[in-house]
Design a protein around this motif. Structure first.
Motif, PDB file in Angstrom:
ATOM      1  N   ARG A 205     -27.955 -15.278 -15.468  1.00 18.62           N
ATOM      2  CA  ARG A 205     -29.518 -15.195 -14.666  1.00 18.62           C
ATOM      3  C   ARG A 205     -29.671 -13.806 -14.123  1.00 18.62           C
ATOM      4  O   ARG A 205     -28.959 -13.064 -13.903  1.00 18.62           O
ATOM      5  N   PHE A 206     -31.212 -13.608 -14.607  1.00 17.27           N
ATOM      6  CA  PHE A 206     -31.627 -12.251 -14.346  1.00 17.27           C
ATOM      7  C   PHE A 206     -32.551 -12.344 -12.946  1.00 17.27           C
ATOM      8  O   PHE A 206     -33.142 -13.438 -13.003  1.00 17.27           O
TER       9      PHE A 206
ATOM     10  N   ASP B 262     -26.623 -11.915 -13.212  1.00 20.81           N
ATOM     11  CA  ASP B 262     -25.341 -12.597 -12.743  1.00 20.81           C
ATOM     12  C   ASP B 262     -24.848 -13.225 -13.762  1.00 20.81           C
ATOM     13  O   ASP B 262     -25.124 -14.226 -14.767  1.00 20.81           O
ATOM     14  N   ARG B 263     -23.556 -12.819 -14.254  1.00 22.81           N
ATOM     15  CA  ARG B 263     -22.639 -12.893 -15.304  1.00 22.81           C
ATOM     16  C   ARG B 263     -22.459 -14.568 -15.367  1.00 22.81           C
ATOM     17  O   ARG B 263     -22.474 -15.244 -16.676  1.00 22.81           O
TER      18      ARG B 263
ATOM     19  N   PRO C 270     -25.945 -17.374 -22.885  1.00 20.81           N
ATOM     20  CA  PRO C 270     -24.919 -18.330 -22.335  1.00 20.81           C
ATOM     21  C   PRO C 270     -24.104 -17.864 -21.061  1.00 20.81           C
ATOM     22  O   PRO C 270     -23.945 -16.649 -21.145  1.00 20.81           O
ATOM     23  N   PRO C 271     -23.883 -18.733 -20.219  1.00 16.90           N
ATOM     24  CA  PRO C 271     -23.314 -18.563 -18.919  1.00 16.90           C
ATOM     25  C   PRO C 271     -21.788 -18.143 -19.236  1.00 16.90           C
ATOM     26  O   PRO C 271     -21.254 -18.524 -19.970  1.00 16.90           O
ATOM     27  N   ALA C 272     -21.155 -17.063 -18.202  1.00 17.32           N
ATOM     28  CA  ALA C 272     -19.994 -16.878 -18.075  1.00 17.32           C
ATOM     29  C   ALA C 272     -19.197 -16.189 -19.438  1.00 17.32           C
ATOM     30  O   ALA C 272     -17.989 -16.486 -19.718  1.00 17.32           O
TER      31      ALA C 272
END
Length: 234
Positions: A43-44, A38-39, A63-65
């Protein structure tokens, strides 16, 4: 010496041999399964069975996003695939040796900065350890590295059309212990697999899945027979 197999040639048998903690994995094949990334949250979600259900392993990494891209491979020669991320802006890989949150176990630059090249992972030289590669779609060219370090490509070759929408994958298509590359044409719904680190025609080509559906390709040893085959995620 004892002729234990009645071959007519007695031989010395060392008997049982203790496996030490740092010994490489044995000559067996494990079944490949799938995962999702989930970009937005970085999260994997990894699954250990060919079935729907909750993730068997879930963790955040990176880092997210951000615009980083995920790949997987057996980076540390322990017989288990783990995740990695590639930062296109800085041409930097971040490899993780456990499927868990934490800092990168290995980080290095490879390729030009500010690129749109796509990352992939595979055991290019058959030594049991996965390393990274890059695919330049504009020039239809692969760049493969045999070490977890920056430097020039150990293998570089053109394969496939230039400036196409085709997507790269990697796998051991012929079961020889060496991963090679492949391409997936999402418009034509067709795979083109190559069994050598060199340009040329596809060794295996076939249609699979719907045309122009926007599906994403993946590869794995789904039946644990020692050869990788393809899959699609819709």
């Amino acid at each position: 010496p004892y002729d234990g197999d009645a071959s007519g040639s007695p031989a010395v048998d060392i008997g049982a041999y203790e496996v030490l903690p740092n010994d490489p994995p044995g000559p067996y094949y494990t079944e490949g399964t799938i995962g999702l990334w989930d970009r937005a949250t970085s999260r994997f979600y990894l699954r250990n069975a060919h079935a729907g259900g909750s993730a068997d392993i879930s963790f955040r990494y990176g880092p997210p996003a951000w615009t980083w891209l995920p790949i997987t491979g057996d980076w540390d020669y322990d017989g288990r695939d783990t995740v990695a991320l590639y930062d296109q802006t800085n041409a930097r890989f971040y490899l993780r040796y456990r499927n868990a949150s934490g800092s990168a176990d290995k980080s290095f630059t490879f390729g030009p900065t500010g690129n749109s090249w796509l990352p992939l992972g595979g055991d290019w030289d058959g030594d049991g350890t996965a390393t990274v590669g890059l695919y330049d779609a504009a020039n239809g060219r692969f760049y493969l590295r045999n070490a977890h370090a920056g430097g020039t490509a150990d293998e570089s070759f053109g394969y496939g059309p230039k400036s196409s929408s085709w997507l790269p994958i990697a796998g051991d298509w012929d079961g020889d212990g060496i991963d090679t590359v492949g391409l997936y044409d999402p418009v034509g719904g067709r795979f083109y697999l190559r069994n050598a680190h060199a340009g040329g025609s596809a060794d295996v080509s076939f249609g699979f899945g719907a045309k122009a559906a926007g599906w994403l390709p993946l590869a794995g040893d789904w039946d644990a027979d020692g050869a990788d085959t393809v899959g699609l995620y819709a």
